[in-house]
Design a protein around this motif. Structure first.
Motif, PDB file in Angstrom:
ATOM      1  N   VAL A  56      17.915 -24.495  43.795  1.00 38.81           N
ATOM      2  CA  VAL A  56      18.619 -23.544  42.945  1.00 38.81           C
ATOM      3  C   VAL A  56      19.606 -24.218  41.996  1.00 38.81           C
ATOM      4  CG1 VAL A  56      20.480 -23.008  44.575  1.00 38.81           C
ATOM      5  CG2 VAL A  56      19.757 -21.295  42.916  1.00 38.81           C
ATOM      6  N   GLY A  57      20.190 -25.334  42.399  1.00 38.09           N
ATOM      7  CA  GLY A  57      21.137 -26.027  41.520  1.00 38.09           C
ATOM      8  C   GLY A  57      20.494 -26.455  40.214  1.00 38.09           C
ATOM      9  N   PHE A  58      19.261 -26.941  40.303  1.00 40.00           N
ATOM     10  CA  PHE A  58      18.544 -27.344  39.091  1.00 40.00           C
ATOM     11  C   PHE A  58      18.232 -26.137  38.210  1.00 40.00           C
ATOM     12  CE2 PHE A  58      17.476 -30.715  42.177  1.00 40.00           C
ATOM     13  CZ  PHE A  58      17.972 -31.798  41.480  1.00 40.00           C
ATOM     14  N   THR A  59      17.885 -25.034  38.859  1.00 45.04           N
ATOM     15  CA  THR A  59      17.593 -23.820  38.098  1.00 45.04           C
ATOM     16  C   THR A  59      18.854 -23.295  37.422  1.00 45.04           C
ATOM     17  OG1 THR A  59      15.811 -23.325  39.633  1.00 45.04           O
ATOM     18  CG2 THR A  59      16.561 -21.524  38.241  1.00 45.04           C
ATOM     19  N   TYR A  60      19.987 -23.385  38.103  1.00 48.64           N
ATOM     20  CA  TYR A  60      21.254 -22.983  37.478  1.00 48.64           C
ATOM     21  C   TYR A  60      21.545 -23.835  36.240  1.00 48.64           C
ATOM     22  CZ  TYR A  60      22.647 -20.109  41.517  1.00 48.64           C
ATOM     23  OH  TYR A  60      22.739 -19.151  42.484  1.00 48.64           O
ATOM     24  N   LEU A  61      21.320 -25.129  36.358  1.00 44.05           N
ATOM     25  CA  LEU A  61      21.552 -26.001  35.198  1.00 44.05           C
ATOM     26  C   LEU A  61      20.590 -25.671  34.060  1.00 44.05           C
ATOM     27  CD1 LEU A  61      22.227 -29.413  36.971  1.00 44.05           C
ATOM     28  CD2 LEU A  61      23.846 -28.093  35.600  1.00 44.05           C
ATOM     29  N   GLY A  62      19.310 -25.454  34.392  1.00 40.44           N
ATOM     30  CA  GLY A  62      18.340 -25.088  33.372  1.00 40.44           C
ATOM     31  C   GLY A  62      18.706 -23.782  32.688  1.00 40.44           C
ATOM     32  N   HIS A  75      16.746 -26.410  24.794  1.00 41.92           N
ATOM     33  CA  HIS A  75      15.543 -25.999  25.520  1.00 41.92           C
ATOM     34  C   HIS A  75      14.882 -27.188  26.209  1.00 41.92           C
ATOM     35  CE1 HIS A  75      15.264 -22.286  22.716  1.00 41.92           C
ATOM     36  NE2 HIS A  75      16.101 -22.094  23.702  1.00 41.92           N
ATOM     37  N   ASP A  76      14.977 -28.359  25.598  1.00 43.25           N
ATOM     38  CA  ASP A  76      14.379 -29.549  26.218  1.00 43.25           C
ATOM     39  C   ASP A  76      15.119 -29.917  27.506  1.00 43.25           C
ATOM     40  OD1 ASP A  76      12.538 -29.690  24.169  1.00 43.25           O
ATOM     41  OD2 ASP A  76      13.679 -31.166  23.015  1.00 43.25           O
ATOM     42  N   ARG A  77      16.425 -29.897  27.457  1.00 42.79           N
ATOM     43  CA  ARG A  77      17.206 -30.217  28.646  1.00 42.79           C
ATOM     44  C   ARG A  77      16.995 -29.162  29.729  1.00 42.79           C
ATOM     45  NH1 ARG A  77      23.318 -32.449  28.102  1.00 42.79           N
ATOM     46  NH2 ARG A  77      23.192 -33.769  29.934  1.00 42.79           N
ATOM     47  N   ALA A  78      16.926 -27.913  29.300  1.00 37.78           N
ATOM     48  CA  ALA A  78      16.663 -26.827  30.248  1.00 37.78           C
ATOM     49  C   ALA A  78      15.319 -27.047  30.935  1.00 37.78           C
ATOM     50  CB  ALA A  78      16.680 -25.481  29.528  1.00 37.78           C
ATOM     51  N   ALA A  79      14.307 -27.424  30.148  1.00 43.89           N
ATOM     52  CA  ALA A  79      12.970 -27.648  30.712  1.00 43.89           C
ATOM     53  C   ALA A  79      12.987 -28.769  31.756  1.00 43.89           C
ATOM     54  CB  ALA A  79      11.981 -27.976  29.600  1.00 43.89           C
ATOM     55  N   GLU A  80      13.762 -29.809  31.508  1.00 40.90           N
ATOM     56  CA  GLU A  80      13.854 -30.920  32.478  1.00 40.90           C
ATOM     57  C   GLU A  80      14.432 -30.430  33.804  1.00 40.90           C
ATOM     58  OE1 GLU A  80      16.039 -34.260  30.906  1.00 40.90           O
ATOM     59  OE2 GLU A  80      14.966 -34.128  28.985  1.00 40.90           O
ATOM     60  N   ALA A  99      11.502 -20.899  34.396  1.00 36.89           N
ATOM     61  CA  ALA A  99      10.584 -21.820  33.712  1.00 36.89           C
ATOM     62  C   ALA A  99       9.754 -21.052  32.679  1.00 36.89           C
ATOM     63  CB  ALA A  99       9.686 -22.520  34.723  1.00 36.89           C
ATOM     64  N   GLY A 100       9.390 -19.812  33.007  1.00 34.94           N
ATOM     65  CA  GLY A 100       8.663 -18.964  32.054  1.00 34.94           C
ATOM     66  C   GLY A 100       9.498 -18.636  30.833  1.00 34.94           C
ATOM     67  N   ILE A 101      10.765 -18.319  31.050  1.00 32.75           N
ATOM     68  CA  ILE A 101      11.659 -18.030  29.925  1.00 32.75           C
ATOM     69  C   ILE A 101      11.775 -19.254  29.015  1.00 32.75           C
ATOM     70  CG2 ILE A 101      14.056 -17.581  29.267  1.00 32.75           C
ATOM     71  CD1 ILE A 101      14.293 -15.832  31.750  1.00 32.75           C
ATOM     72  N   CYS A 102      11.953 -20.403  29.633  1.00 35.66           N
ATOM     73  CA  CYS A 102      12.098 -21.637  28.848  1.00 35.66           C
ATOM     74  C   CYS A 102      10.833 -21.914  28.036  1.00 35.66           C
ATOM     75  CB  CYS A 102      12.414 -22.803  29.783  1.00 35.66           C
ATOM     76  SG  CYS A 102      12.748 -24.347  28.920  1.00 35.66           S
ATOM     77  N   ALA A 103       9.672 -21.815  28.665  1.00 39.19           N
ATOM     78  CA  ALA A 103       8.412 -22.057  27.957  1.00 39.19           C
ATOM     79  C   ALA A 103       8.226 -21.034  26.832  1.00 39.19           C
ATOM     80  CB  ALA A 103       7.237 -22.009  28.935  1.00 39.19           C
ATOM     81  N   GLU A 111       1.803 -21.652  28.971  1.00 40.28           N
ATOM     82  CA  GLU A 111       2.610 -22.102  30.104  1.00 40.28           C
ATOM     83  C   GLU A 111       3.561 -20.997  30.563  1.00 40.28           C
ATOM     84  OE1 GLU A 111       5.892 -25.503  31.312  1.00 40.28           O
ATOM     85  OE2 GLU A 111       4.702 -25.808  29.497  1.00 40.28           O
ATOM     86  N   ALA A 112       4.146 -20.294  29.620  1.00 37.95           N
ATOM     87  CA  ALA A 112       5.062 -19.201  29.967  1.00 37.95           C
ATOM     88  C   ALA A 112       4.327 -18.139  30.784  1.00 37.95           C
ATOM     89  CB  ALA A 112       5.646 -18.585  28.699  1.00 37.95           C
ATOM     90  N   GLU A 113       3.144 -17.772  30.331  1.00 35.64           N
ATOM     91  CA  GLU A 113       2.370 -16.760  31.054  1.00 35.64           C
ATOM     92  C   GLU A 113       2.052 -17.230  32.476  1.00 35.64           C
ATOM     93  OE1 GLU A 113      -1.522 -13.918  30.423  1.00 35.64           O
ATOM     94  OE2 GLU A 113      -1.460 -15.846  29.366  1.00 35.64           O
TER      95      GLU A 113
END
Length: 194
Positions: A56-62, A75-80, A99-103, A111-113
């Motif tokens: 979850v920590g990574f998802t919070y950062l994204g 968006h690139d950093r979020a994707a990482e 990850a879907g929102i980011c894509a 990828e989003a789908e």
């Protein structure tokens, strides 16, 4: 499980921070420096317990880098970060949803789908997901419908463009009409011959 993990209070704090940010506004939090506190706390979560609650920590950062105002938005950093979250929790509805929102924002619609469909397939297992599980499901369905609608419109535009190109091509390849005076000239010649 989560309740026996000493990092659990940090995750609860992060959830509270997210809700506070949504009520106050992200820009207000960025201006007051609360965004830096959020980043430090999420960073602590990723270092001390990277696998906690499916990463979850990574998802919070994204999510932070998706929602942050300029110049922090990336968006690139979020994707990482979201990819790291998926590595720790590939069957997490939350991780796939973000990850879907980011894509989607990166206009990577296939990828989003795929991520939104995964978000619908998996259940919410951690306490940090259960709070907004139904919301993520509803938003994932809406996003998939939007992607399908975009594809349909794009295909309709492509068909209309092809038809337009074909009619232009047909108009340019047909024989040119003779000027009106030609018919009068021909008619007068044929009358003289009679």
């Amino acid at each position: 499980e989560e309740s026996s993990n000493p990092i659990s209070p940090v995750a609860v704090y992060m959830d509270a921070f997210l809700f506070e940010g949504s009520s106050k506004g992200i820009l207000a939090q960025a201006v007051t420096g609360a965004g830096l506190t959020y980043l430090r706390t999420a960073g602590r979560l990723t270092k001390e317990a990277p696998t906690f609650a499916d990463g979850v920590g990574f998802t919070y950062l994204g999510a932070f880098y998706l929602a942050a105002p300029w110049p922090l938005k990336s968006h690139d950093r979020a994707a990482e970060y979201l990819q790291k979250g998926l590595e720790h929790g590939p069957k997490s509805r939350r991780n796939n949803y973000y990850a879907g929102i980011c894509a989607f924002r990166r206009q990577e619609y296939d990828e989003a789908e795929r991520h939104f469909e995964s978000a619908l397939r998996y259940t919410c297992t951690s306490s940090s997901e259960r709070d907004f599980c139904d919301y993520m499901a509803a938003e994932s369905r809406q996003a998939i419908a939007t992607i399908h609608d975009r594809r349909r419109r794009k295909e309709q535009d492509r068909v209309a463009e092809r038809r337009s190109d074909m009619s232009e091509e047909a108009a340019s390849t047909t024989t040119k009409r003779r000027p009106r005076w030609w018919w009068w000239r021909w008619r007068s010649k044929s009358k003289k011959q009679e």
